[in-house]
Design a protein around this motif. Structure first.
Motif, PDB file in Angstrom:
ATOM      1  N   HIS A  26      26.245  53.075  38.406  1.00 19.55           N
ATOM      2  CA  HIS A  26      26.968  53.568  40.025  1.00 19.55           C
ATOM      3  C   HIS A  26      27.041  52.672  40.803  1.00 19.55           C
ATOM      4  CE1 HIS A  26      28.430  57.395  40.869  1.00 19.55           C
ATOM      5  NE2 HIS A  26      28.018  56.716  41.906  1.00 19.55           N
ATOM      6  N   PHE A  27      26.584  52.079  41.674  1.00 20.17           N
ATOM      7  CA  PHE A  27      27.177  51.455  42.611  1.00 20.17           C
ATOM      8  C   PHE A  27      27.875  50.878  42.288  1.00 20.17           C
ATOM      9  CE2 PHE A  27      26.776  48.666  46.258  1.00 20.17           C
ATOM     10  CZ  PHE A  27      26.621  48.545  47.455  1.00 20.17           C
ATOM     11  N   ALA A  28      27.334  49.653  41.130  1.00 17.45           N
ATOM     12  CA  ALA A  28      28.772  48.669  41.215  1.00 17.45           C
ATOM     13  C   ALA A  28      29.397  48.606  41.263  1.00 17.45           C
ATOM     14  CB  ALA A  28      27.089  47.171  40.286  1.00 17.45           C
ATOM     15  N   TYR A  29      29.633  49.928  40.157  1.00 17.15           N
ATOM     16  CA  TYR A  29      31.155  49.940  39.927  1.00 17.15           C
ATOM     17  C   TYR A  29      31.914  50.832  40.674  1.00 17.15           C
ATOM     18  CZ  TYR A  29      34.745  52.587  37.269  1.00 17.15           C
ATOM     19  OH  TYR A  29      35.860  52.800  36.731  1.00 17.15           O
ATOM     20  N   HIS A  30      31.854  51.685  41.785  1.00 19.01           N
ATOM     21  CA  HIS A  30      31.878  52.903  42.460  1.00 19.01           C
ATOM     22  C   HIS A  30      32.061  51.904  43.605  1.00 19.01           C
ATOM     23  CE1 HIS A  30      32.629  56.671  40.428  1.00 19.01           C
ATOM     24  NE2 HIS A  30      31.109  56.321  39.871  1.00 19.01           N
ATOM     25  N   TYR A  31      31.440  50.652  43.830  1.00 18.48           N
ATOM     26  CA  TYR A  31      31.492  49.592  45.197  1.00 18.48           C
ATOM     27  C   TYR A  31      33.073  48.998  45.105  1.00 18.48           C
ATOM     28  CZ  TYR A  31      31.482  45.759  48.884  1.00 18.48           C
ATOM     29  OH  TYR A  31      31.130  45.028  49.631  1.00 18.48           O
ATOM     30  N   SER A  32      33.387  48.477  43.790  1.00 21.63           N
ATOM     31  CA  SER A  32      33.920  47.135  43.347  1.00 21.63           C
ATOM     32  C   SER A  32      34.980  48.393  43.384  1.00 21.63           C
ATOM     33  CB  SER A  32      33.822  47.031  42.055  1.00 21.63           C
ATOM     34  OG  SER A  32      34.161  47.941  40.987  1.00 21.63           O
ATOM     35  N   ARG A  33      35.398  49.185  42.421  1.00 19.26           N
ATOM     36  CA  ARG A  33      36.788  50.436  43.729  1.00 19.26           C
ATOM     37  C   ARG A  33      36.869  50.515  44.805  1.00 19.26           C
ATOM     38  NH1 ARG A  33      38.570  52.044  38.557  1.00 19.26           N
ATOM     39  NH2 ARG A  33      40.096  53.162  39.692  1.00 19.26           N
ATOM     40  N   GLY A  34      36.035  51.089  45.363  1.00 15.85           N
ATOM     41  CA  GLY A  34      36.651  51.284  46.705  1.00 15.85           C
ATOM     42  C   GLY A  34      36.909  49.949  47.095  1.00 15.85           C
ATOM     43  N   LYS A  35      35.808  48.795  46.528  1.00 15.59           N
ATOM     44  CA  LYS A  35      36.307  48.197  47.821  1.00 15.59           C
ATOM     45  C   LYS A  35      37.535  47.287  47.377  1.00 15.59           C
ATOM     46  CE  LYS A  35      34.980  43.199  49.236  1.00 15.59           C
ATOM     47  NZ  LYS A  35      35.194  43.311  50.952  1.00 15.59           N
ATOM     48  N   LEU A  36      37.816  47.085  46.495  1.00 19.66           N
ATOM     49  CA  LEU A  36      39.726  45.935  45.932  1.00 19.66           C
ATOM     50  C   LEU A  36      40.425  47.264  45.901  1.00 19.66           C
ATOM     51  CD1 LEU A  36      37.774  44.640  42.062  1.00 19.66           C
ATOM     52  CD2 LEU A  36      38.709  43.708  44.348  1.00 19.66           C
ATOM     53  N   SER A  37      40.003  48.877  45.616  1.00 17.76           N
ATOM     54  CA  SER A  37      41.151  49.407  46.230  1.00 17.76           C
ATOM     55  C   SER A  37      41.969  49.829  48.079  1.00 17.76           C
ATOM     56  CB  SER A  37      41.337  50.696  45.582  1.00 17.76           C
ATOM     57  OG  SER A  37      40.430  51.453  46.303  1.00 17.76           O
ATOM     58  N   SER A  38      40.355  49.454  48.485  1.00 22.55           N
ATOM     59  CA  SER A  38      41.031  50.273  49.927  1.00 22.55           C
ATOM     60  C   SER A  38      41.620  48.493  50.703  1.00 22.55           C
ATOM     61  CB  SER A  38      39.387  50.466  50.058  1.00 22.55           C
ATOM     62  OG  SER A  38      38.934  49.743  50.115  1.00 22.55           O
ATOM     63  N   ASP A  39      41.093  47.614  50.614  1.00 26.62           N
ATOM     64  CA  ASP A  39      41.279  45.997  51.256  1.00 26.62           C
ATOM     65  C   ASP A  39      42.861  45.539  50.598  1.00 26.62           C
ATOM     66  OD1 ASP A  39      40.964  43.506  52.001  1.00 26.62           O
ATOM     67  OD2 ASP A  39      39.010  43.651  51.742  1.00 26.62           O
ATOM     68  N   SER A  40      43.391  45.545  51.173  1.00 25.65           N
ATOM     69  CA  SER A  40      44.600  44.855  51.205  1.00 25.65           C
ATOM     70  C   SER A  40      44.791  43.562  50.587  1.00 25.65           C
ATOM     71  CB  SER A  40      45.653  45.537  52.271  1.00 25.65           C
ATOM     72  OG  SER A  40      45.193  44.331  53.119  1.00 25.65           O
ATOM     73  N   ILE A  41      43.789  42.555  51.359  1.00 27.48           N
ATOM     74  CA  ILE A  41      43.585  41.261  50.972  1.00 27.48           C
ATOM     75  C   ILE A  41      43.584  40.896  49.742  1.00 27.48           C
ATOM     76  CG2 ILE A  41      41.292  41.162  51.128  1.00 27.48           C
ATOM     77  CD1 ILE A  41      41.953  38.812  52.769  1.00 27.48           C
ATOM     78  N   PHE A  42      43.426  41.342  48.734  1.00 27.95           N
ATOM     79  CA  PHE A  42      43.635  41.309  46.985  1.00 27.95           C
ATOM     80  C   PHE A  42      44.920  41.403  46.717  1.00 27.95           C
ATOM     81  CE2 PHE A  42      38.590  43.415  47.986  1.00 27.95           C
ATOM     82  CZ  PHE A  42      38.187  41.938  47.730  1.00 27.95           C
ATOM     83  N   ARG A  43      45.461  42.678  47.033  1.00 32.64           N
ATOM     84  CA  ARG A  43      46.469  42.811  46.517  1.00 32.64           C
ATOM     85  C   ARG A  43      47.445  41.607  47.354  1.00 32.64           C
ATOM     86  NH1 ARG A  43      47.910  47.355  49.668  1.00 32.64           N
ATOM     87  NH2 ARG A  43      48.962  46.309  50.654  1.00 32.64           N
ATOM     88  N   GLU A  44      47.614  41.397  48.333  1.00 32.06           N
ATOM     89  CA  GLU A  44      48.155  40.584  49.293  1.00 32.06           C
ATOM     90  C   GLU A  44      49.070  39.022  48.452  1.00 32.06           C
ATOM     91  OE1 GLU A  44      50.820  41.469  51.398  1.00 32.06           O
ATOM     92  OE2 GLU A  44      50.518  43.787  50.807  1.00 32.06           O
TER      93      GLU A  44
END
Length: 244
Positions: A26-44
């Motif tokens: 549970h933690f690994a999945y939701h942590y990854s989703r939260g980080k990848l969706s909220s941190d603009s550096i991945f998109r940029e």
């Protein structure tokens, strides 16, 4: 294939990138989703085409490997034709090596990617001690300030030695001269690190000008770009290239 809207595409990319972590709990999945969706550096980094077309990567302080999953998902969607027309081609990782100090994160990565992944290898280790080898891209996102100034200089020296002409060092730092946003960044940093099961005794920060001067002293050409996307933070992405 019909070209997706950016919102729809990013949602699909997020789903694809976070899917491997379902097996990690549970933690690994939701942590990854939260980080990848909220941190603009991945998109940029994808939208701006910062990464080479093909490259060997070394991510220092990689956590559970969210960046690697993001890059692999991007390449998969690109090769399927599901990709924004106005974005550069997704990079093709030739190898993805991560070094992470926290064993819990390494264990989560192992469950997500498996032990015999053809491209990904994440190992437990201290970036102050491990051999960097020879790669095309080194990333250190939000981790340089975890150790003292002497170790910062040593890591930067070895990063430069690991890269060829034209190589890329991508990092993000906090600007200690930014006042309240800088202090908010530090509070968030302590909180997130605590949630991941670790405590920070002290942070070794610098002003943006000091970071730039330090990195330039090792022979890099440095470009700076605020990376906060409307949040009250003092994060700055540094795109550092070895002259070709």
């Amino acid at each position: 294939m019909t070209q997706p809207s950016q919102h729809t595409f990013l949602r699909t990319l997020l789903d694809e990138a976070s899917r491997p972590f379902r097996g990690g709990g549970h933690f690994a999945y939701h942590y990854s989703r939260g980080k990848l969706s909220s941190d603009s550096i991945f998109r940029e980094i994808l939208k701006r085409g910062l990464l080479p077309a093909e490259a060997r990567y070394l991510d220092l302080g990689c956590g559970q490997g969210s960046l690697f999953s993001w890059l692999l998902a991007a390449r998969k969607l690109y090769e399927s034709g599901y990709w924004p027309q106005d974005w550069p081609a997704a990079p093709k990782p030739l190898s993805l090596r991560g070094v992470e100090l926290m064993q819990k994160d390494v264990d989560r990565a192992a469950r997500a990617f498996g032990k015999d992944h053809p491209v990904v290898r994440i190992e437990q280790g201290d970036m102050n001690k491990v051999d960097f080898g020879q790669v095309d891209v080194v990333t250190i996102l939000d981790a340089l300030h975890y150790f003292d100034h002497a170790h910062q200089r040593d890591v930067l020296r070895r990063t430069r030695a690991a890269l060829p002409p034209g190589g890329l060092f991508l990092t993000r730092v906090g600007d200690a001269s930014a006042g309240l946003p800088y202090h908010i960044c530090n509070w968030v940093d302590h909180t997130v690190t605590f949630v991941r099961g670790h405590r920070l005794a002290r942070l070794y920060c610098r002003t943006l000008a000091e970071w730039v001067d330090l990195i330039k002293s090792f022979g890099f050409i440095v470009e700076t770009d605020p990376m906060n996307e409307g949040k009250p933070f003092a994060n700055v992405m540094l795109v550092c290239r070895v002259p070709a």
